[in-house]
Design an enzyme around this catalytic site. Structure first.
Site, PDB file in Angstrom:
ATOM      1  N   ASN A  37     -17.589 -30.682 -19.866  1.00 46.75           N
ATOM      2  CA  ASN A  37     -17.357 -31.254 -21.195  1.00 46.75           C
ATOM      3  C   ASN A  37     -16.022 -31.997 -21.272  1.00 46.75           C
ATOM      4  O   ASN A  37     -14.963 -31.398 -21.061  1.00 46.75           O
ATOM      5  CB  ASN A  37     -17.389 -30.107 -22.225  1.00 46.75           C
ATOM      6  N   HIS A 122     -24.238 -17.904 -32.452  1.00 47.91           N
ATOM      7  CA  HIS A 122     -22.911 -18.182 -33.021  1.00 47.91           C
ATOM      8  C   HIS A 122     -22.961 -18.251 -34.538  1.00 47.91           C
ATOM      9  O   HIS A 122     -23.297 -19.304 -35.096  1.00 47.91           O
ATOM     10  CB  HIS A 122     -22.396 -19.527 -32.534  1.00 47.91           C
ATOM     11  N   ARG A 147     -22.167 -13.557 -32.433  1.00 45.80           N
ATOM     12  CA  ARG A 147     -20.751 -13.875 -32.312  1.00 45.80           C
ATOM     13  C   ARG A 147     -20.224 -14.271 -33.678  1.00 45.80           C
ATOM     14  O   ARG A 147     -20.868 -15.038 -34.403  1.00 45.80           O
ATOM     15  CB  ARG A 147     -20.541 -15.027 -31.323  1.00 45.80           C
ATOM     16  N   TYR A 159     -11.509 -23.370 -34.283  1.00 43.68           N
ATOM     17  CA  TYR A 159     -12.521 -23.281 -33.228  1.00 43.68           C
ATOM     18  C   TYR A 159     -13.661 -22.336 -33.637  1.00 43.68           C
ATOM     19  O   TYR A 159     -13.412 -21.228 -34.114  1.00 43.68           O
ATOM     20  CB  TYR A 159     -11.920 -22.765 -31.909  1.00 43.68           C
ATOM     21  N   ASP A 217     -14.644 -14.591 -29.982  1.00 47.71           N
ATOM     22  CA  ASP A 217     -14.009 -15.414 -28.953  1.00 47.71           C
ATOM     23  C   ASP A 217     -12.596 -15.769 -29.386  1.00 47.71           C
ATOM     24  O   ASP A 217     -12.406 -16.466 -30.386  1.00 47.71           O
ATOM     25  CB  ASP A 217     -14.845 -16.691 -28.763  1.00 47.71           C
ATOM     26  N   HIS A 219     -10.631 -17.580 -27.534  1.00 46.31           N
ATOM     27  CA  HIS A 219     -10.454 -18.943 -27.015  1.00 46.31           C
ATOM     28  C   HIS A 219      -9.060 -19.206 -26.453  1.00 46.31           C
ATOM     29  O   HIS A 219      -8.461 -20.253 -26.700  1.00 46.31           O
ATOM     30  CB  HIS A 219     -10.839 -19.979 -28.076  1.00 46.31           C
ATOM     31  N   GLU A 243     -13.562 -11.976 -26.290  1.00 46.13           N
ATOM     32  CA  GLU A 243     -13.633 -12.959 -25.204  1.00 46.13           C
ATOM     33  C   GLU A 243     -12.359 -13.787 -25.109  1.00 46.13           C
ATOM     34  O   GLU A 243     -11.753 -14.116 -26.128  1.00 46.13           O
ATOM     35  CB  GLU A 243     -14.833 -13.871 -25.503  1.00 46.13           C
ATOM     36  N   GLU A 269     -15.117 -18.317 -18.735  1.00 46.80           N
ATOM     37  CA  GLU A 269     -15.895 -19.555 -18.887  1.00 46.80           C
ATOM     38  C   GLU A 269     -15.191 -20.748 -18.241  1.00 46.80           C
ATOM     39  O   GLU A 269     -15.855 -21.715 -17.872  1.00 46.80           O
ATOM     40  CB  GLU A 269     -16.208 -19.839 -20.365  1.00 46.80           C
ATOM     41  N   ARG A 290     -17.843 -14.212 -17.649  1.00 49.39           N
ATOM     42  CA  ARG A 290     -18.286 -15.274 -18.554  1.00 49.39           C
ATOM     43  C   ARG A 290     -18.664 -16.584 -17.864  1.00 49.39           C
ATOM     44  O   ARG A 290     -18.949 -17.581 -18.533  1.00 49.39           O
ATOM     45  CB  ARG A 290     -17.162 -15.561 -19.569  1.00 49.39           C
ATOM     46  N   HIS A 319     -21.884 -17.944 -19.837  1.00 47.64           N
ATOM     47  CA  HIS A 319     -21.541 -18.975 -20.804  1.00 47.64           C
ATOM     48  C   HIS A 319     -22.783 -19.828 -21.106  1.00 47.64           C
ATOM     49  O   HIS A 319     -23.429 -20.301 -20.178  1.00 47.64           O
ATOM     50  CB  HIS A 319     -20.441 -19.844 -20.177  1.00 47.64           C
ATOM     51  N   ASP A 323     -22.862 -27.442 -24.328  1.00 48.83           N
ATOM     52  CA  ASP A 323     -22.420 -28.362 -23.274  1.00 48.83           C
ATOM     53  C   ASP A 323     -22.877 -27.919 -21.879  1.00 48.83           C
ATOM     54  O   ASP A 323     -22.661 -28.633 -20.899  1.00 48.83           O
ATOM     55  CB  ASP A 323     -20.904 -28.623 -23.327  1.00 48.83           C
ATOM     56  N   GLU A 346     -25.219 -15.922 -23.768  1.00 49.72           N
ATOM     57  CA  GLU A 346     -24.899 -16.785 -24.914  1.00 49.72           C
ATOM     58  C   GLU A 346     -26.003 -17.832 -25.071  1.00 49.72           C
ATOM     59  O   GLU A 346     -26.474 -18.406 -24.098  1.00 49.72           O
ATOM     60  CB  GLU A 346     -23.556 -17.486 -24.663  1.00 49.72           C
ATOM     61  N   TRP A 409      -6.228 -24.783 -26.769  1.00 52.49           N
ATOM     62  CA  TRP A 409      -7.290 -24.959 -27.770  1.00 52.49           C
ATOM     63  C   TRP A 409      -8.412 -23.975 -27.524  1.00 52.49           C
ATOM     64  O   TRP A 409      -8.886 -23.715 -26.499  1.00 52.49           O
ATOM     65  CB  TRP A 409      -7.873 -26.380 -27.755  1.00 52.49           C
TER      66      TRP A 409
HETATM   67  O1  EZ4 Z   1     -15.396 -23.978 -26.154  1.00 49.23           O
HETATM   68  O2  EZ4 Z   1     -18.090 -24.754 -23.937  1.00 49.23           O
HETATM   69  O3  EZ4 Z   1     -17.820 -19.242 -25.677  1.00 49.23           O
HETATM   70  N1  EZ4 Z   1     -17.984 -20.405 -25.791  1.00 49.23           N
HETATM   71  C1  EZ4 Z   1     -17.010 -21.325 -25.770  1.00 49.23           C
HETATM   72  C2  EZ4 Z   1     -17.451 -22.747 -25.808  1.00 49.23           C
HETATM   73  C3  EZ4 Z   1     -16.404 -23.699 -25.218  1.00 49.23           C
HETATM   74  C4  EZ4 Z   1     -17.048 -24.996 -24.810  1.00 49.23           C
HETATM   75  C5  EZ4 Z   1     -16.049 -25.942 -24.158  1.00 49.23           C
HETATM   76  O4  EZ4 Z   1     -16.703 -27.060 -23.635  1.00 49.23           O
HETATM   77  O5  EZ4 Z   1     -15.862 -20.982 -25.760  1.00 49.23           O
HETATM   78  O6  EZ4 Z   1     -17.793 -23.062 -27.127  1.00 49.23           O
HETATM   79 CO    CO Z   2     -15.752 -18.954 -25.123  1.00 50.78          CO
END
Ligand code: EZ4
Ligand code: CO
Length: 409
Positions: A37, A122, A147, A159, A217, A219, A243, A269, A290, A319, A323, A346, A409
């Site tokens: 991605n 999600h 999630r 996010y 998550d 992130h 996560e 991931e 992941r 994961h 994407d 997921e 991010w």
């Molecule tokens: O942000 O795949 O757990 N899932 C994630 C995803 C990631 C994207 C990044 O391309 O964290 O949503």
């Molecule tokens: Co994630």
């Protein structure tokens, strides 16, 4: 059976996908997902310039040998671009081998260990009422694990929170693959996040009770001590996992989190090699792996990684955002069905345009995904449909703290 032709297809039915198509002298076509991605064309160029010419004429049945040839033979190994390219080749060759055998891939991986793969969806909301609606919509859509991501008071966009979560659909739209030349910027405040998240889980448990598996998550945004604090404050709400609590590069961060909390941890991931996991497994610092087939060297490498994880009692949690293409998702589902140490999968539904380009046969019923019994992966690529959706640059957002400092991010 020789590899006769190899083609890298870039298509963008709502978001960009990179797909490798390998055709054999017997006329079998195998597919592999190489989507990275926001860096799609780097993988496409790696495949076109440096992999396709090496494959033509090779024995299509030599999956392990081809993996080793491309991994060791490149000298420059690992890294997300290389491993996504290698994953696509490996997955396409497994697809071919299973089609030649007339079997679904999971049969070649040892056969089914379960009826289907428990999927999590999600749910999100800008505030608690919207989140609770979204969870209800996911339960109505058949999800049996959820999630939970939430807006944070004072932050505009966060996010994992759908911009249009109202109505609570289970369609992805929060990670804009925005077709802009530059990434969008978002603002982040970890202290506000840490204050808010436990109150959200308290509300969710109060509404839905103790049984529903809930995931979250982080992130990659917290420091180790912040993540330890969050894990501890979420213990009363019995998460299935927390996560990516800290940035993935630093295994010692997990050591610190582990000293403070029994909330289960998932990471990986953004990993691309078994070597990213070895300290985490050996020191028992994580509970779920992941990685995606797409980003970790394909079916061959994922099977070895998950077998190593099994030695330490660690389970899979592959994961599966949108994407990952339907080809990558199908590859994951065959592994999910076959391995013993399956944890959860997921699952975000792809857009109708994506499913016009990639014809899938996997099913989702009763909270479980099944890859289907079609021979191979069970996914085909409609190249005419693919050609209708040309590539457009698209980026994930970039984060800044309120004072302007760039943040994960
Ligand atoms: O942000 O795949 O757990 N899932 C994630 C995803 C990631 C994207 C990044 O391309 O964290 O949503
Ligand atoms: Co994630």
């Amino acid at each position: 059976m020789r590899i006769e032709s190899v083609r890298t297809v870039v298509t963008s039915p709502g978001r960009n996908f990179v797909t490798l198509r390998i055709t054999t002298s017997d006329g079998i076509t195998g597919l592999g997902d190489a989507t990275l991605n926001g860096r799609e064309l780097a993988v496409a160029a790696y495949l076109t310039e440096h992999v396709e010419p090496l494959l033509v004429g090779r024995d299509a049945g030599r999956v392990e040998d081809t993996w080793q040839y491309l991994y060791r033979g490149a000298y420059w190994r690992r890294g997300p671009v290389t491993m996504a390219a290698l994953a696509a080749v490996d997955t396409a060759l497994w697809d071919i081998k299973a089609q030649a055998a007339g079997m679904p891939l999971y049969e070649l991986l040892g056969g089914a260990s379960r009826r289907g793969a428990l999927a999590y969806g999600h749910a999100s909301g800008r505030d608690v009422p919207e989140l609770l609606d979204s969870i209800r919509a996911h339960l109505d859509a058949g999800y049996r694990a959820i999630r939970v991501q939430t807006g944070i008071p004072g932050l505009d966009s966060v996010y994992g929170v759908a911009a249009s979560a109202a109505g609570g659909g289970d369609r992805y739209d929060y990670e804009p693959a925005r077709r802009t030349a530059l990434p969008v910027e978002e603002t982040w405040d970890t202290r506000a996040y840490l204050r808010h998240v436990p109150t959200v889980f308290e509300a969710v448990r109060a509404e839905f009770g103790p049984e529903l598996p809930l995931l979250h998550d982080g992130h990659h945004r917290m420091t180790p001590i912040q993540a330890a604090k969050l894990g501890k404050s979420l213990e009363p709400y019995d998460l299935f996992w927390l996560e990516d609590a800290t940035p993935g590069e630093d295994p010692t961060a997990l050591r610190l989190i582990r000293q403070h909390t029994t909330t289960p941890l998932a990471i990986g991931e953004v990993f691309n090699s078994v070597h990213d996991y070895t300290p985490l497994l050996q020191e028992r610092l994580i509970d779920y792996v992941r990685s995606a087939v797409t980003h970790t060297g394909g079916v061959t490498a994922m099977k070895k990684l998950l077998d190593l994880a099994a030695v330490y009692g660690v389970k899979s949690g592959m994961h599966g955002p949108t994407d990952i293409s339907p080809v990558g998702q199908a590859a994951a589902l065959h592994l999910d069905l076959a391995i013993h140490n399956f944890g959860i999968q997921e699952y975000m539904r792809h857009s109708p345009d994506t499913l016009d380009v990639f014809r899938t046969s996997y099913t989702f019923a009763d909270g479980l995904l099944h890859p289907s019994d079609a021979p191979g992966l069970g996914v085909t690529l409609d190249e005419e449909a693919a050609a209708r959706f040309p590539y457009a640059p698209a980026y994930l957002p970039v984060n800044r703290l309120t004072d302007g400092t760039v943040h994960d991010w």
